[in-house]
Design a protein around this motif. Structure first.
Motif, mmCIF file in Angstrom:
data_model
loop_
_atom_site.group_PDB
_atom_site.id
_atom_site.type_symbol
_atom_site.label_atom_id
_atom_site.label_comp_id
_atom_site.label_asym_id
_atom_site.label_seq_id
_atom_site.Cartn_x
_atom_site.Cartn_y
_atom_site.Cartn_z
ATOM 1 N N PRO A 110 3.261 -11.871 -1.672
ATOM 2 C CA PRO A 110 4.504 -11.855 -2.459
ATOM 3 C C PRO A 110 5.580 -11.018 -1.770
ATOM 4 O O PRO A 110 5.289 -10.016 -1.122
ATOM 5 C CB PRO A 110 4.107 -11.194 -3.786
ATOM 6 N N GLY A 126 11.965 -7.059 -2.816
ATOM 7 C CA GLY A 126 13.170 -6.666 -2.077
ATOM 8 C C GLY A 126 12.966 -6.656 -0.576
ATOM 9 O O GLY A 126 13.907 -6.695 0.199
ATOM 10 N N GLY A 127 11.716 -6.552 -0.165
ATOM 11 C CA GLY A 127 11.411 -6.571 1.262
ATOM 12 C C GLY A 127 11.590 -5.235 1.955
ATOM 13 O O GLY A 127 11.404 -5.135 3.163
ATOM 14 N N THR A 128 11.923 -4.186 1.218
ATOM 15 C CA THR A 128 12.210 -2.916 1.895
ATOM 16 C C THR A 128 10.940 -2.237 2.398
ATOM 17 O O THR A 128 10.995 -1.369 3.264
ATOM 18 C CB THR A 128 12.987 -1.930 0.985
ATOM 19 N N ASP A 129 9.798 -2.609 1.846
ATOM 20 C CA ASP A 129 8.528 -2.178 2.435
ATOM 21 C C ASP A 129 7.969 -3.297 3.306
ATOM 22 O O ASP A 129 7.594 -3.081 4.447
ATOM 23 C CB ASP A 129 7.492 -1.852 1.345
ATOM 24 N N LEU A 130 7.928 -4.487 2.734
ATOM 25 C CA LEU A 130 7.221 -5.590 3.386
ATOM 26 C C LEU A 130 7.889 -6.040 4.686
ATOM 27 O O LEU A 130 7.212 -6.229 5.703
ATOM 28 C CB LEU A 130 7.109 -6.767 2.403
ATOM 29 N N TYR A 166 16.539 -0.604 -8.159
ATOM 30 C CA TYR A 166 16.939 0.756 -8.541
ATOM 31 C C TYR A 166 18.410 0.775 -8.917
ATOM 32 O O TYR A 166 18.819 1.476 -9.831
ATOM 33 C CB TYR A 166 16.685 1.730 -7.397
ATOM 34 N N THR A 178 12.823 -2.892 -5.308
ATOM 35 C CA THR A 178 12.529 -3.039 -6.727
ATOM 36 C C THR A 178 11.501 -2.011 -7.159
ATOM 37 O O THR A 178 10.710 -1.513 -6.354
ATOM 38 C CB THR A 178 11.950 -4.440 -7.010
ATOM 39 N N ASP A 212 8.383 7.242 -5.455
ATOM 40 C CA ASP A 212 9.231 8.066 -6.310
ATOM 41 C C ASP A 212 9.370 7.552 -7.740
ATOM 42 O O ASP A 212 9.786 8.297 -8.621
ATOM 43 C CB ASP A 212 10.609 8.223 -5.672
HETATM 44 C C1 LIG Z 1 15.246 3.075 4.360
HETATM 45 C C2 LIG Z 1 14.191 3.121 3.305
HETATM 46 C C3 LIG Z 1 14.110 4.222 2.493
HETATM 47 C C4 LIG Z 1 13.128 4.285 1.501
HETATM 48 N N1 LIG Z 1 13.073 5.383 0.721
HETATM 49 C C5 LIG Z 1 12.133 5.468 -0.262
HETATM 50 C C6 LIG Z 1 12.076 6.617 -1.106
HETATM 51 O O1 LIG Z 1 12.867 7.549 -0.978
HETATM 52 N N2 LIG Z 1 11.103 6.658 -2.053
HETATM 53 C C7 LIG Z 1 10.214 5.635 -2.225
HETATM 54 O O2 LIG Z 1 9.359 5.729 -3.105
HETATM 55 N N3 LIG Z 1 10.257 4.536 -1.446
HETATM 56 C C8 LIG Z 1 11.186 4.431 -0.464
HETATM 57 N N4 LIG Z 1 11.232 3.325 0.346
HETATM 58 C C9 LIG Z 1 10.222 2.283 0.176
HETATM 59 C C10 LIG Z 1 10.682 1.060 -0.642
HETATM 60 O O3 LIG Z 1 12.068 0.938 -0.669
HETATM 61 C C11 LIG Z 1 10.201 1.070 -2.074
HETATM 62 O O4 LIG Z 1 8.827 1.234 -2.132
HETATM 63 C C12 LIG Z 1 10.619 -0.205 -2.795
HETATM 64 O O5 LIG Z 1 10.592 0.030 -4.164
HETATM 65 C C13 LIG Z 1 9.750 -1.403 -2.469
HETATM 66 O O6 LIG Z 1 10.185 -2.499 -3.255
HETATM 67 P P1 LIG Z 1 10.587 -3.895 -2.658
HETATM 68 O O7 LIG Z 1 11.151 -4.682 -3.782
HETATM 69 O O8 LIG Z 1 11.449 -3.762 -1.487
HETATM 70 O O9 LIG Z 1 9.143 -4.428 -2.254
HETATM 71 P P2 LIG Z 1 8.655 -5.364 -1.062
HETATM 72 O O10 LIG Z 1 8.816 -4.701 0.217
HETATM 73 O O11 LIG Z 1 9.224 -6.725 -1.214
HETATM 74 O O12 LIG Z 1 7.128 -5.452 -1.461
HETATM 75 C C14 LIG Z 1 6.307 -4.319 -1.412
HETATM 76 C C15 LIG Z 1 4.846 -4.729 -1.643
HETATM 77 O O13 LIG Z 1 4.656 -5.143 -2.969
HETATM 78 C C16 LIG Z 1 4.176 -6.483 -3.036
HETATM 79 N N5 LIG Z 1 4.844 -7.041 -4.226
HETATM 80 C C17 LIG Z 1 6.178 -7.073 -4.445
HETATM 81 N N6 LIG Z 1 6.427 -7.552 -5.660
HETATM 82 C C18 LIG Z 1 5.237 -7.833 -6.231
HETATM 83 C C19 LIG Z 1 4.837 -8.352 -7.503
HETATM 84 N N7 LIG Z 1 5.725 -8.675 -8.450
HETATM 85 N N8 LIG Z 1 3.532 -8.495 -7.747
HETATM 86 C C20 LIG Z 1 2.607 -8.164 -6.809
HETATM 87 N N9 LIG Z 1 2.919 -7.669 -5.615
HETATM 88 C C21 LIG Z 1 4.218 -7.506 -5.322
HETATM 89 C C22 LIG Z 1 4.529 -7.082 -1.728
HETATM 90 O O14 LIG Z 1 3.637 -8.104 -1.372
HETATM 91 C C23 LIG Z 1 4.414 -5.901 -0.799
HETATM 92 O O15 LIG Z 1 3.086 -5.689 -0.437
HETATM 93 C C24 LIG Z 1 12.210 3.223 1.337
HETATM 94 C C25 LIG Z 1 12.309 2.112 2.156
HETATM 95 C C26 LIG Z 1 13.296 2.046 3.133
HETATM 96 C C27 LIG Z 1 13.394 0.843 4.000
#
Ligand SMILES: Cc1cc2nc3c(=O)[nH]c(=O)nc-3n(C[C@H](O)[C@H](O)[C@H](O)COP(=O)(O)OP(=O)(O)OC[C@H]3O[C@@H](n4cnc5c(N)ncnc54)[C@H](O)[C@@H]3O)c2cc1C
Lengths: 158, 288, 467
Positions: B28, B31-35, B76, B109, B122
């Motif tokens: 899945p 937002g892709g910020t981790d993936l 967020y 997200t 966080d």
């Molecule tokens: C520059 C930068 C700074 C950051 N700073 C912080 C910070 O200060 N604190 C912090 O906690 N994090 C931080 N992060 C990490 C990240 O932004 C967060 O963890 C964010 O909330 C991940 O959400 P996403 O929507 O981008 O997830 P994604 O990257 O899209 O997905 C993350 C994981 O969750 C899975 N997934 C996503 N949605 C679902 C769903 N509905 N059901 C099942 N699985 C799912 C995906 O397969 C993947 O494995 C940072 C990242 C970056 C790039």
């Protein structure tokens, strides 16, 4: 994968591989190289563009996710005969040195003023925290943004 | 980035079906910020990204009979500008504000944060002190669990294969409960937490009721400081008691010792942050 | 608003030095034939410096407009028809002998046009001081950032995928990472007989005696870490080798004249056949002061007969460009009861990483500045730069000055604290003033150290804060 979106008010489309990021699509498929690739992992903010009214790291956003969106890039900030007030002030303040952070910095500043026309200095700093300037020209950048908002306020008060 | 396929289903059922059909090779995408960052460095076996960010059921923030529902795909940025969250769950808003920077907050997200499940996530402590529950959907329909049961270990949740995180619930009784969140990183912006902490308490007749303390980046998952909570329950909220509770919280943590910060430094952070979030929660409760 | 083109340059003749100008560049700086380098002892005042209206005025940058419009063209914004993209394979080991490189599988991939290894580089050494760096490591790889082979393909993605198809057979050698270990006789050697590749000694007065006579002696070791420049624009190059045997290179290099020398050397063609275009640079800070991937890209262009572009990934920027030298600094300082410094003995060990690069400048500046801006009668500085199997260290803003500053200022604070003297006071007491002698006995002029300290401390309210 065919992606249609609106960039700087114009309907654009390109057939891109699905793993293409919006950044790559803009630079390589839509001939809009103003947006820069810096760190490629969301830390530096040089790739900042505005998608549907919010600023994002275009290096982390897949083009597929931006399908049908309204995108504004640095190329859409000025029109053919006037600079955006932010561009004007950045130039006057000497806010850009090597210039590489400029496009992203300006888009973040625009995103801030679009949502909050009268930010405090703290709010400006907070809004620009995701944009790195390795020449460390932050003071001038912040002054320029604050000055634009001051002008905007003066204008709306008048 | 390596060649991948991308598909954006518009329902949870369709997404679960796509994941189960494609097995290990599908994943899945929110937002892709981790993936997307991971994919750029270590693409692994993933071949298909199932974009769940547009599924209606996973979106939106609303108050119902049950409490507050936050869709897993809420960013967020959305939380920080949502009037209900601003009024009733300020600790979640504060936590959201400390994540990355504006651009990351507009993409990332809250659901993605919980599923990535790093010890420093966080959004976790603030949700934990408000007794949040999460709903997940899989091949056998939906199930709901307390958020603490969702976290299993570093980067490991209790999601079964092909299960998706649907939404997060804050029980009605905890909406508006005095609470606070504090994060300490090496910089103010764009930094992971060395330690983060949240607290929530009620005060009735001068005594602390239902105290909650949650700490992040101090153990394999975000944790509750249960012994410190027990010390506070039904006691008068004095500064001395808060100091004592903070001291106990330190004993409940097992922070790592690495190049970012020493064990001793992290322990000191636990002490200070616990004291701060408790003091602030008491202040809010007392000013009611 | 004053702009360069209008207000300032109306008095153009003033900006051009007159015939009798005593600007330092018009005096002979060195005499040929092994004689010592002569510097003018009294810096001449240049008329233009005092009379130009630019000083004290805000001038808008001529390139500011394009920067703001996003129209400045950095290398990655330039492309040519039929241009290929290059990627470089990095060493798997920090120290290894390369036994064999097989690029045949990569070459079979559709879209891969050319590959290259170190053995194909005409003169596989370069460097601003010692020519100890290979363009592509062969036969020894000395750190993980060393390139061992490169590919040019029709897309970046293909080039990246092709790297995985290159088979490199290594014979791992024992690496050494700690500079203090590397300095030992029995440590693995990285180049030649010894890992110490540059050293410097500065002596003034009699340190041993003065330390013995000092009422208080302070000793501490200070360390600084690696620092990467992290220019927002990664290093980038485009090369186009034409049918006449001339190569045009667009590069983010800061020093193009030196760069051309190195390119000429490595490609073994005269400089007259090299056109090196220094484009606008998206941040340098010292990290783009010598050639990096230019010869690789040029040779790939020669082989493929097409323009080739290579942009470093962010990871490569960290591992394969240069970084700031980490220093290990031992400071022994003798002071009297009033906090006056009587003697200072310093040993600096510079962790040089795999290659020399700009170490000469760093060790020189670092050593001269090591005692600090203080009047000290007895000084002894010894400095050694040591090879280790780590990222190459080179030029970075300050060339060693920030490292030693951290050490001597930390020690000043410690001395002040122990003797119960105000930290500002102890600096004013020892600080350089007009005509002070530097540790190398240079008479210093225009010394505003104490004024600066006083002004700064007044402005941030040092006294009030202490009260
Ligand atoms: C520059 C930068 C700074 C950051 N700073 C912080 C910070 O200060 N604190 C912090 O906690 N994090 C931080 N992060 C990490 C990240 O932004 C967060 O963890 C964010 O909330 C991940 O959400 P996403 O929507 O981008 O997830 P994604 O990257 O899209 O997905 C993350 C994981 O969750 C899975 N997934 C996503 N949605 C679902 C769903 N509905 N059901 C099942 N699985 C799912 C995906 O397969 C993947 O494995 C940072 C990242 C970056 C790039």
């Amino acid at each position: 994968m065919l992606i249609e979106l609106r960039v700087n008010g114009e309907l654009r489309s390109a057939d891109v591989p699905p793993e293409t990021t919006l950044l790559k699509m803009l630079r390589e498929h839509l001939d809009l190289p103003g947006t820069k690739l810096g760190c490629d992992v969301g830390d530096c903010g040089t790739c900042t563009v505005i998608v549907d009214g919010v600023s994002v790291n275009s290096c982390l956003l897949l083009a597929g996710r931006a399908k049908g969106s309204e995108v504004t890039t640095i190329e859409g900030l000025a029109n053919s005969n006037t600079l955006h007030p932010l561009q004007q002030k950045f130039e006057e303040y000497g806010a850009l040195q090597c210039g590489f952070c400029g496009p992203g910095m300006l888009m973040s500043a625009k995103n801030l003023l679009d949502n909050n026309p009268t930010p405090t200095v703290y709010e400006v700093r907070d809004a620009l925290a995701g944009n790195l300037c390795r020449c460390t020209g932050y003071t001038k950048i912040i002054e320029a943004v604050v000055d634009v908002s001051r002008d905007m306020k003066a204008e709306s008060d008048a | 980035m390596k060649s991948l396929d991308y598909i954006a289903p518009n329902s949870a059922e369709a997404a679960v079906a796509l994941l189960s059909e494609n097995g290990e090779s599908a994943c899945p995408l929110a937002g892709g910020t981790d993936l997307v960052v991971d994919l750029k460095h270590a693409p692994g076996d993933i071949e298909l990204l199932v974009d769940v960010s547009r599924i209606d059921e996973f979106r939106g923030i609303e108050e119902t009979e049950d409490g507050l529902r936050i869709g897993s795909m809420v960013t967020y940025g959305e939380i920080m500008s949502n009037p209900i969250c601003l009024e009733k769950t300020p600790a979640i808003v504060d936590a959201s504000h400390t994540i990355g920077a504006v651009q990351t907050r507009n993409l990332g997200t809250i659901g993605g944060n919980l599923v990535t499940c790093v010890p420093s996530a966080d959004s976790a402590p603030a949700l934990m002190v408000l007794d949040a529950e999460v709903t997940v959907a899989g091949l056998d329909g939906k199930r709901r669990m307390p958020i603490e049961d969702f976290f299993v270990g570093p980067r490991k949740t209790s999601l079964e294969p092909y299960e998706l995180l649907v939404d997060i619930w804050i029980p009605k009784k905890n909406l508006g409960k005095p609470s606070d969140f504090y994060k300490f990183g090496l910089r103010k912006g764009q930094a992971l937490a060395l330690v983060n902490a949240a607290a929530a308490i009620d005060i009735k007749k001068g005594k602390i009721i239902d105290p909650r303390i949650a700490l992040g980046a101090v153990a394999p998952t975000p944790i509750r400081a249960l012994k410190a909570e027990a010390l506070l329950a039904n006691e008068k909220p004095t500064p001395e008691l808060i100091v004592e509770a903070s001291e106990i919280a330190v004993t409940e943590c097992k922070p790592i010792d690495d190049f970012r910060a020493s064990l001793k430094y992290r322990q000191q952070l636990v002490r200070t942050l616990t004291r701060r979030v408790l003091t602030r929660s008491v202040e809010i409760a007392s000013n009611r | 608003m004053v702009t360069r083109t209008t207000d300032i340059q109306t008095e153009e003749d003033q900006l051009i030095p007159s015939q009798e100008s005593k600007a330092p560049s018009s005096q002979p700086l060195s005499v040929l034939g092994g004689n010592p380098v002569l510097y003018p002892l009294e810096l001449p005042q240049s008329d233009t410096r005092t009379s130009t209206p630019a000083v004290g005025q805000r001038a808008t940058r001529p390139d500011g407009r394009l920067h703001g419009l996003g129209q400045t063209q950095y290398i990655d914004d330039i492309s040519f028809p039929h241009m290929l993209h290059a990627k470089i394979l990095r060493s798997e080991y920090p120290h290894a002998r390369i036994v064999n490189i097989d690029t045949s599988e990569a070459e079979k991939m559709p879209g891969v046009i050319a590959t290259i290894t170190g053995a194909e580089v005409p003169e596989n050494t370069f460097g601003p001081t010692y020519q100890d760096q290979p363009v592509l490591a062969y036969p020894i790889a000395r750190h993980l950032g060393d390139g061992v082979a490169a590919v040019a393909a029709t897309t970046e993605q293909l080039a990246t995928e092709a790297l995985e198809k290159i088979k490199v057979e290594y014979e791992p050698l024992t690496p050494v990472f700690d500079p203090l270990e590397a300095i030992e006789d029995d440590s693995p050697k990285i180049h030649g007989e010894s890992n110490i590749y540059t050293s410097k000694i500065i002596k003034k007065g009699d340190v041993e005696k003065a330390l013995k006579d000092s009422p208080h002696v302070f000793h501490r070791q200070y360390k600084t870490q690696m620092v990467e420049h992290v220019p927002l624009e990664p290093q980038a190059t485009i090369a186009s080798w034409d049918g006449n045997g001339r190569v045009t290179i667009w590069s983010s290099l800061g020093r193009i004249t030196l760069g051309r020398e190195d390119i000429s050397r490595t490609l073994a063609i005269p400089q007259s056949r090299i056109r090196l275009i220094g484009t606008i640079v998206g941040g340098n800070f010292g990290g783009k002061n010598e050639i990096r991937n230019e010869p690789i890209v040029a040779l790939l262009s020669k082989k493929s007969r097409r323009p080739v572009k290579c942009v470093f990934t962010r990871d490569e920027e960290f591992t394969s460009s240069t970084i700031r030298h980490p220093f290990i600094m031992d400071y022994t300082t003798g002071v009297n009861d009033e906090g006056l410094i009587l003697a200072r003995k310093i040993r600096l060990v510079l962790d040089g990483g795999a290659y020399c690069s700009w170490t000469g400048t760093t060790i020189g500046k670092g050593s001269i500045l090591a005692p600090g801006p203080y009047n000290i009668e007895n000084v002894f500085v010894e400095a050694y730069a040591v090879y280790t199997n780590k990222t190459t260290t080179g030029a970075m803003r300050g060339f060693g000055a920030p490292q030693v500053c951290f050490a001597y200022e930390s020690q000043m604070d410690e001395i002040a604290h122990k003797l119960g003297i105000d930290p500002l006071e102890i600096r004013l007491k020892n600080g350089f003033s007009e005509n002070s002698l530097s540790p190398t006995s240079q008479t210093l002029q225009s010394v505003a150290l104490k004024e600066s300290l006083n002004q700064a401390s007044d402005r941030f309210g040092w006294k009030e804060w202490k009260a």
